[in-house]
Enzyme design. Structure first.
Site, PDB file in Angstrom:
ATOM      1  N   GLY A 133      45.837  11.258  -9.996  1.00  0.00           N
ATOM      2  CA  GLY A 133      45.805   9.826 -10.279  1.00  0.00           C
ATOM      3  C   GLY A 133      47.131   9.235  -9.854  1.00  0.00           C
ATOM      4  O   GLY A 133      48.110   9.964  -9.690  1.00  0.00           O
ATOM      5  N   GLU A 137      41.842  20.854  -3.360  1.00  0.00           N
ATOM      6  CA  GLU A 137      40.604  20.349  -2.754  1.00  0.00           C
ATOM      7  C   GLU A 137      40.771  19.909  -1.302  1.00  0.00           C
ATOM      8  O   GLU A 137      39.786  19.741  -0.597  1.00  0.00           O
ATOM      9  CB  GLU A 137      40.043  19.188  -3.595  1.00  0.00           C
ATOM     10  CG  GLU A 137      40.860  17.900  -3.594  1.00  0.00           C
ATOM     11  CD  GLU A 137      42.025  17.899  -4.593  1.00  0.00           C
ATOM     12  OE1 GLU A 137      42.419  18.980  -5.056  1.00  0.00           O
ATOM     13  OE2 GLU A 137      42.548  16.809  -4.882  1.00  0.00           O
ATOM     14  N   SER A 193      21.997   2.843  12.824  1.00  0.00           N
ATOM     15  CA  SER A 193      22.929   2.725  13.950  1.00  0.00           C
ATOM     16  C   SER A 193      22.719   3.845  14.953  1.00  0.00           C
ATOM     17  O   SER A 193      23.256   3.815  16.050  1.00  0.00           O
ATOM     18  CB  SER A 193      24.365   2.794  13.429  1.00  0.00           C
ATOM     19  OG  SER A 193      24.633   4.112  12.962  1.00  0.00           O
ATOM     20  N   VAL A 221      25.028   9.740  12.641  1.00  0.00           N
ATOM     21  CA  VAL A 221      24.526  10.804  11.762  1.00  0.00           C
ATOM     22  C   VAL A 221      24.088  10.232  10.408  1.00  0.00           C
ATOM     23  O   VAL A 221      22.993  10.527   9.915  1.00  0.00           O
ATOM     24  CB  VAL A 221      25.626  11.868  11.529  1.00  0.00           C
ATOM     25  CG1 VAL A 221      25.119  12.960  10.606  1.00  0.00           C
ATOM     26  CG2 VAL A 221      26.097  12.445  12.850  1.00  0.00           C
ATOM     27  N   SER A 260      23.242   7.149   9.230  1.00  0.00           N
ATOM     28  CA  SER A 260      22.033   6.327   9.085  1.00  0.00           C
ATOM     29  C   SER A 260      20.793   7.105   9.529  1.00  0.00           C
ATOM     30  O   SER A 260      19.704   6.859   9.029  1.00  0.00           O
ATOM     31  CB  SER A 260      22.170   4.997   9.820  1.00  0.00           C
ATOM     32  OG  SER A 260      22.387   5.185  11.181  1.00  0.00           O
ATOM     33  N   LYS A 277      30.785  13.867   5.074  1.00  0.00           N
ATOM     34  CA  LYS A 277      30.126  14.005   6.372  1.00  0.00           C
ATOM     35  C   LYS A 277      29.438  15.366   6.563  1.00  0.00           C
ATOM     36  O   LYS A 277      28.288  15.430   6.980  1.00  0.00           O
ATOM     37  CB  LYS A 277      31.179  13.831   7.466  1.00  0.00           C
ATOM     38  CG  LYS A 277      30.606  13.518   8.788  1.00  0.00           C
ATOM     39  CD  LYS A 277      30.381  12.044   8.827  1.00  0.00           C
ATOM     40  CE  LYS A 277      29.699  11.540  10.020  1.00  0.00           C
ATOM     41  NZ  LYS A 277      29.585  10.066   9.902  1.00  0.00           N
TER      42      LYS A 277
END
Ligand code: XMP
Length: 513
Positions: A55, A174, A226, A229, A231, A369
Site C-alpha cells: 500500500g 508477486e 477490436s 486478444v 475482445s 493478459k
C-alpha cells in the site's frame, strides 16, 4: 464443488490483483477484499490463508489503512507483503519507522539472502534478486518473529513466526522481477496454508459464463470487438453464454495497423454471431485534429467509441448491455480504486460520464493478459487469435506523438508493417511480447542521395513481459535492427532516422502515450 479460498486483503497498492493472479496461477481460488471489509464477513469465507498486500501509506500514520488485530487470533496463516508486512509488525508490537537515510530506503532490484530453513523459502536458492519498493523499515520486529532474509542495506527483509504461521516480506514476490517470487507464494500456499490446488481456469470459465447468463437474462448484448486478444476472448465467452443475443461491433477508427480491419472482418464474419463493421475513420480524425495531449486523445477516442456503439445499438433495436474486453491492467493503471493514475485506457477511464446502456459487462476485468490467453484456449479459440500481440484500443493515435493526421497514420502504418515483417522473417515473433513503431514528433536533418532531408524520427519499441505491468526492452539482434532500419528509411517517405527504445517499465510505460 466448493474450493479452498485465500483472501488477499487490499491495502491500496498497485500490485494487489497481481497477487491474486499469482495465487490463481498456483491453482488456488482467491478473492481480493478491501481492508475495510468487516472481519466477520472475511471469517465467513473460511479462508485457508490471508495475504496482506502492499500500500502507498506509512503504517504509523493515523490515517493509514489498518485491520482489526483480532485477525491474528483466528489461527489462520498470514503473509504480509511490503506495507502488509510492516502493518503486521506494527500491530503485533514491533516498530516501523521512516527510513532515516537513503540507504535504508529500497526501490527496485535488490540482492537478497534467504534463510532456506524458513518454510517460505524452503527448496529455493539462498540468494536472489528481489524487487523492493519501500521507504519505511522495521526498526524492531515483534516478539516471536525471526529474521529470515536480509540484504546488504537491510537486516530484516523478511520475518517469520512459524509457530503461528505469520510471514512478512518487505519485497514484492508477486512481480516478475523477484526471482522465485511465485515459488515463495506457492510455498506459503502449499507448505503453510495446506492448499490442495483445487482451482483451474476451467472453473473460472464456467463461473464467468454462468454469471453472464444470469445478468443478461433475455437481454441483448453489444460487444466492442477490436480483434485483439481481449475482445476476441470476450466475444467467445459471450457467444458461449448468450450467442444469439450478441452483436459484435468492430469500429474501424482508421488508426489500425496495416490490413488489420480486413483481417478482423475476415476472422469474425465467419462466426455464428451478428457482426458489424463500422467505417469511422473520417469521424475520428476530425475529432482528433490538432489534439496533442495524450490523455485528451484517449478521452476523445473513448467517448467517440461509445457514441458509435450507441448509434449501432439503436440500429439493432433495444440493447441493454454493452460488453467490453477490459482486463485488469487496464483497470488498475486507469487509477480506479486507490492506486495512482498512470494513463486512462480507453475502455475504462476514457468512458464518458453518461453512457446510454443499462449496464456495462466486463467478464475479463480481473484477469491478466496471460490468463486471458489461457481462457481463450479453454474456450477453443484458434491459436493465431489467442497468441496475438496486444494492440491498444486507441490504436496508432497513441503511437503518433503530437497531432494526428491521416498522412502521419499512413506513414506509421507502413513503417510498423516493415518492422513486423522483418521480425517475422527473422523468426523472432515470439521473442518480444509486443513490438511496434512510434512516430515521434521530432524531425531531424539527414542526407539522402546528395540532398538534405528534414524528416521524422521513428522509434522502434519491443518489450518482453509476462503481465504488461512491468516489462523489459527486448534484445533484438543488431543485424535484424539494421535490416529494419535500412528498409524503413528506404521504403517509407518522411522518415530519415530510426531509434530503438531501451527503457524498461517502470520507469517508462510500454506505449509512449
Ligand atoms: P502501458 O503503455 O500502459 O501498456 O505500459 C501496457 C499494455 O496495455 C496496452 N494499452 C492499452 N490497451 N487500451 C487497451 O486496450 C488502451 O487504452 C491501452 N493503452 C495501453 C499496451 O499496448 C500494452 O500492451
Amino acid at each position: 464443488m466448493s474450493h479452498q479460498t485465500v483472501i488477499v486483503l487490499d491495502f491500496g497498492g498497485q500490485y494487489n490483483q497481481l497477487i491474486a493472479r499469482r495465487v490463481r496461477e498456483c491453482g488456488v481460488y482467491c478473492e481480493v477484499k478491501p481492508c475495510t471489509t468487516p472481519l466477520a464477513e472475511l471469517r465467513a469465507m473460511d479462508p485457508i490463508g490471508v495475504i496482506f498486500t502492499g500500500g502507498p501509506n506509512s503504517v504509523y500514520l493515523d490515517s493509514s489503512p489498518k485491520v482489526d488485530p483480532a485477525i491474528f487470533t483466528w489461527g489462520v496463516p498470514i503473509l504480509g507483503i511490503c506495507y502488509g508486512c510492516q502493518l503486521m509488525a506494527h500491530l503485533l508490537g514491533g516498530e516501523v519507522t521512516a527510513a532515516q537515510d537513503d540507504t535504508a530506503r529500497e526501490y527496485g532490484r535488490t540482492e537478497t539472502f534467504y534463510n532456506t530453513s524458513c518454510k517460505l523459502f524452503r527448496g529455493l536458492p539462498e540468494k536472489g534478486v528481489s524487487w523492493m519498493s519501500h521507504g519505511d523499515y522495521m526498526a524492531r520486529v515483534p516478539a516471536g518473529f525471526a529474521l529470515t532474509a536480509h540484504s546488504d542495506n537491510c537486516p530484516n527483509v523478511a520475518i517469520a513466526d512459524e509457530a503461528r504461521g505469520f510471514y512478512g516480506v518487505q519485497f514484492h514476490p508477486e512481480v516478475d522481477h523477484t526471482e522465485n517470487g511465485v515459488a515463495m507464494l506457492r510455498n506459503f500456499l502449499y507448505e503453510v496454508c495446506g492448499a490442495r490446488g483445487d482451482w483451474s481456469m476451467g472453473d473460472y470459465c464456467r463461473t464467468a459464463i454462468a454469471a453472464v447468463r444470469e445478468k443478461v437474462g433475455e437481454g441483448k448484448v453489444l460487444l466492442a470487438l477490436s480483434g485483439g486478444v481481449d475482445s476476441s476472448v470476450c466475444a467467445a465467452l459471450l457467444a458461449e453464454a448468450v450467442g444469439p443475443q450478441l452483436t459484435c461491433v468492430f469500429v474501424d477508427h482508421g488508426l489500425m495497423r496495416r490490413d488489420e480491419g480486413d483481417e478482423v472482418e475476415a476472422a469474425f464474419s465467419k462466426w455464428d454471431i451478428h457482426f458489424a463493421r463500422v467505417d469511422a475513420e473520417t469521424r475520428f480524425l476530425l475529432k482528433l485534429a490538432g489534439v496533442t495531449e495524450p490523455e485528451h486523445k484517449r478521452k476523445i477516442i473513448g467517448e467517440e467509441f461509445i457514441r458509435v456503439f450507441e448509434e449501432e445499438a439503436r440500429k439493432i433495436g433495444r440493447v441493454d448491455f454493452l460488453a467490453q474486453g477490459t482486463i485488469y491492467p487496464d483497470v488498475i493503471e486507469s487509477g480506479l480504486g486507490d492506486a495512482a493514475v498512470i494513463k486512462s485506457h480507453h475502455n475504462v477511464g476514457g468512458l464518458p460520464d453518461y453512457v446510454d446502456f443499462k449496464e456495462i459487462i466486463e467478464p475479463l476485468r480481473l484477469l491478466f493478459k496471460d490468463e486471458v490467453r489461457q481462457l481463450g484456449r479453454e474456450l477453443g479459440l484458434p491459436e493465431y487469435l489467442v497468441s496475438r500481440q496486444p494492440f491498444p484500443g486507441p490504436g496508432l493515435a497513441i503511437r503518433i506523438i503530437g497531432d494526428i493526421t491521416k498522412e502521419k497514420a499512413d506513414t506509421l502504418r507502413e513503417a510498423d508493417f516493415i518492422f513486423r515483417d522483418e521480425i517475422a522473417r527473422a523468426g523472432l515473433e515470439k521473442v518480444p511480447d509486443q513490438y511496434f513503431a512510434v512516430l515521434t514528433n521530432t524531425r531531424s536533418v539527414g542526407v539522402m542521395g546528395d540532398g538534405r532531408t528534414y524528416d521524422y524520427t521513428l522509434a522502434l519499441r519491443a518489450v518482453t513481459t509476462a503481465d504488461f505491468m512491468t516489462a523489459d526492452w527486448a534484445r533484438i539482434p543488431y543485424d535484424v535492427l539494421d535490416r529494419i532500419s535500412t528498409r524503413i528509411v528506404n521504403e517509407v517517405p518522411g522518415i530519415n532516422r530510426i531509434v530503438y527504445d531501451i527503457t524498461s517499465k517502470p520507469p517508462a510505460t510500454v506505449e509512449w502515450e
